[in-house]
Enzyme design. Structure first.
Site, PDB file in Angstrom:
ATOM      1  NE  ARG A 376      -3.018  -1.681   3.150  1.00 11.63           N
ATOM      2  CZ  ARG A 376      -3.500  -2.924   3.183  1.00 11.63           C
ATOM      3  NH1 ARG A 376      -4.176  -3.407   2.164  1.00 11.63           N
ATOM      4  NH2 ARG A 376      -3.308  -3.690   4.223  1.00 11.63           N
ATOM      5  CB  VAL A 377       3.165   2.914   1.938  1.00 12.85           C
ATOM      6  CG1 VAL A 377       1.910   3.273   2.667  1.00 12.85           C
ATOM      7  CG2 VAL A 377       3.947   1.865   2.690  1.00 12.85           C
TER       8      VAL A 377
END
Lengths: 513, 179
Positions: A376-377
């Site tokens: 996600r990051v």
């Protein structure tokens, strides 16, 4: 062992000189009952949570339950020496472990005691840190921005991990979870040449919870063999260790990592694995008679993992800009990711790498399911060149997976479909990688570009791996300038693409001839 | 200390305090305690499953005969709930609560050799200063501590014994850094 006589004499002198003032105050209690690694103690009314206590026999324990009329203590080894009626003393110290550069290259237990037979650690009292630490607050952090290169093509290209991120590695037994950890540790040698004193060197901590000692030994040997041990700490709480040691080991490892993180260093920590840690925690908590909840885990089993993983962070520049990246592992049963512990940890982490046993058995290794794995990051931490090239890889593979299902039924496929399937097969083949053979990021960019640009379409599928290996060798010897450009500039340009196109087509002719 | 005994003892102390009968109740409870625990046969008879209801009631009646009314009620309450075993454990708990209520505490001083009058008085004063309240000190001879003294007030242990100093020395010597 080499004993310094002067050291001993100085201890004696100090002890004799200070003898008259040596009155020690401690809070005491009496053992009411002991069994299954848990002692109940009456007294100890000033005992702190997580405080170390010592028994008459020399055994030690940690206070985990403070109740109205007794204190629940889990024993850290030597449980047979504790008897009913024994006196227990508080030590005034919460449980803490040694930290610092001296720890690197060592194998220690959950309390930081060396278990590798290489003698004392050489740490001072100042090097000790409590194993439970406060996670950095919002202003102390900054977004993840630097990449953590695992050296594994499938991960670096499609599920990139950033420094300070928490990325779960999840899969059934024997799907290569530990292999990903070991490969990642080996690949960190790139960052600083394997010299732990180089501030650029990524430091690694491998926490083995509830594993076979033989497995731990195999990992340590591999790290020694590949020269990865000098920048690595192994925290070992094997299956034979008391359950309390097994669940405390993760926090001990986190504290060792935090020390480096706070000093501005970059650290990656592997918790192998959190499912076994939760089992050990459940055992201790049931013995302490905390109420069981779902699957008999205590109610705070979510917090057990969230407070551990929250300690992973990318610190702000004012705080030194260090990072602690956490790669927890969770083992699933029969691929069931919707079980209690896996869903908990999935919800805490910033993404997950799914390893599947059917992929593994089909020879797709590492057995990463690129379709459902996410980061996600990490995307913002990828180097621009890789980001550009990997976009095509993701699309190519997605199309392939969609079409591959149809292709099984009929033979009458139009040209475009045939083309996509051919491309996809080769891309999949390209992501295969042997163990202990990490690939530098610039070479990853080059081979993935070769795959997505269609340069491999005429190479037979069963020769793709060989092609990749030889192509990388060829690049290193004949086009080191191009690789250097990616490594330094990190950018991708049309001009660079043309140069790689020329290089790959020249090499292909030579390869296929 | 079981929390059950604590509940009964706290209730008894509360009622005794409101009735201004703490001393009488304490004396009678101690007497019952020594009668019950002093003779193992009595205690076994009282708690054993083979004792008949009638015999047990007769035993209890004899125990509370002439005692304070509150204690007669207490024993009746315990009998109704089949908590005969508590009779043996109630007194130490009650005493502890009583001392806490009076702002007193108990302490034990262990020395290798007997202490003279002056020393014990000085130690009592020291104990009171350390604990911040009155301390009932018991002095005990414990040759195994070798020398110095060991004083425990409540749950706090002040250990200045030679035995402990030697133990600490042993621990330090066994963890001397190796070259």
């Amino acid at each position: 062992m080499d004993l310094k006589p002067s050291e001993v004499t100085s201890v004696l002198k100090q002890e004799i000189e200070g003898f008259h003032s040596s009155m020690e105050t401690s809070n005491v209690g009496t053992v009411l009952s002991v069994g299954d690694g848990v002692a109940r103690v009456h007294g100890l009314d000033e005992c702190m949570m997580n405080e170390l206590v010592s028994f008459d026999s020399g055994a030690s324990g940690v206070a985990l339950n403070l109740e109205e009329d007794n204190v629940g203590i889990v024993l850290l080894g030597q449980e047979t020496s504790v008897k009913e009626g024994d006196t227990v003393r508080t030590t005034g110290r919460v449980i803490s472990v040694p930290t610092g550069l001296q720890m690197l290259g060592r194998v220690v237990d959950a309390l930081g005691n060396p278990v590798d037979g290489l003698g004392e650690l050489g740490v001072t009292a100042d090097d000790y840190r409590p194993i439970e630490g406060r996670a950095p607050s919002v202003p102390e952090r900054q977004p993840v921005k630097e990449p953590l290169q695992t050296g594994i093509k499938a991960i670096d290209a499609m599920i990139p991990i950033g420094r300070g991120q928490r990325e779960l590695i999840i899969g059934d037994r024997a799907t290569g979870k530990t292999a990903i950890c070991v490969d990642t540790i080996i690949n960190q040698k790139e960052t600083g040449g394997g010299d732990p004193n180089d501030p650029k060197q990524m430091l690694c901590i491998y926490v083995a919870v509830g594993q076979k000692q033989s497995t731990v030994k195999a990992v340590v040997s591999k790290l020694h063999e590949t020269g990865a041990m000098p920048y690595t700490i192994v925290v070992s709480a094997p299956a034979s260790a008391p359950a309390a040691m097994q669940f405390l080991a993760c926090y001990a490892g986190a504290s060792m990592g935090e020390r480096f993180r706070d000093e501005g260093r970059h650290v990656v920590i592997f918790y192998d694995d959190l499912y076994k840690q939760a089992l050990a925690y459940r055992q201790v908590m049931l013995l302490l008679r905390r109420p069981p909840g779902r699957e008999a885990f205590p109610g705070d089993v979510f917090n057990l993992h969230s407070r551990l993983l929250e300690r992973a962070a990318k610190l702000s520049d004012e705080k030194g800009g260090g990072s602690l990246t956490a790669l927890p592992i969770v083992e699933t049963q029969e691929g069931d990711v919707s079980a209690y512990i896996p869903t908990n940890v999935i919800s805490i982490t910033d993404g997950q790498i799914f390893l599947e046993s059917n992929l593994f058995n089909a020879g797709q290794r590492p057995a990463v399911n690129a379709g459902i794995s996410v980061s996600r990051v990490g995307g913002s931490a990828q180097i621009p060149a890789m980001k550009k090239v990997a976009g095509g890889l993701r699309i190519g593979l997605a199309q392939y997976r969609e079409l591959a299902a149809f292709a099984q039924f009929g033979s009458d496929l139009d040209k475009a479909t045939q083309q996509s399937i051919n491309r996809g097969r080769r891309l999949e083949e390209l992501l295969k990688q042997p163990q202990y053979a990490p690939v530098p990021v610039e070479e990853q960019v080059a081979v993935i570009y070769a795959g997505t640009s269609g340069a491999l379409d005429t190479v037979p599928v069963n020769r793709v791996s060989e092609f990749e290996l030889r192509y990388r060798e060829h690049l290193r010897s004949a086009h080191s300038g191009l690789l250097e450009k990616i490594r330094v500039d990190r950018k991708w340009s049309d001009e660079l693409a043309k140069q790689f196109d020329a290089a790959v087509s020249a090499f292909r002719e030579q390869f296929l001839a | 200390m079981s929390s059950l005994a604590k509940r009964y003892a706290a209730a008894l102390l509360d009622v005794a305090t409101t009735r201004n009968a703490v001393d009488a109740v304490a004396a009678d409870l101690e007497a019952i305690h020594s009668a019950v625990t002093g003779d193992p046969a009595v205690f076994a008879r009282l708690t054993g499953p083979e004792t008949s209801q009638v015999l047990r009631q007769r035993l209890l009646d004899r125990l509370v005969e002439g005692r304070h009314e509150l204690l007669r009620n207490l024993v009746a309450a315990l009998a109704r709930r089949q908590r005969f075993a508590l009779l043996g454990g109630l007194w130490p708990v009650f005493l502890e609560l009583l001392r806490a209520a009076r702002g007193e505490t108990v302490g034990v001083v262990e020395t290798a050799r007997p202490l003279d009058e002056g020393r014990t008085a000085a130690l009592s004063a020291l104990a009171a200063r350390l604990a911040g309240r009155q301390v009932h000190l018991t002095f005990r001879q414990a040759p195994e501590i070798l020398g110095g003294l060991r004083m425990q007030i409540g749950n706090t242990l002040y250990d200045g014994s030679v035995a402990f100093a030697l133990e600490r020395l042993r621990r330090r010597l066994s963890t001397v850094p190796l070259a």
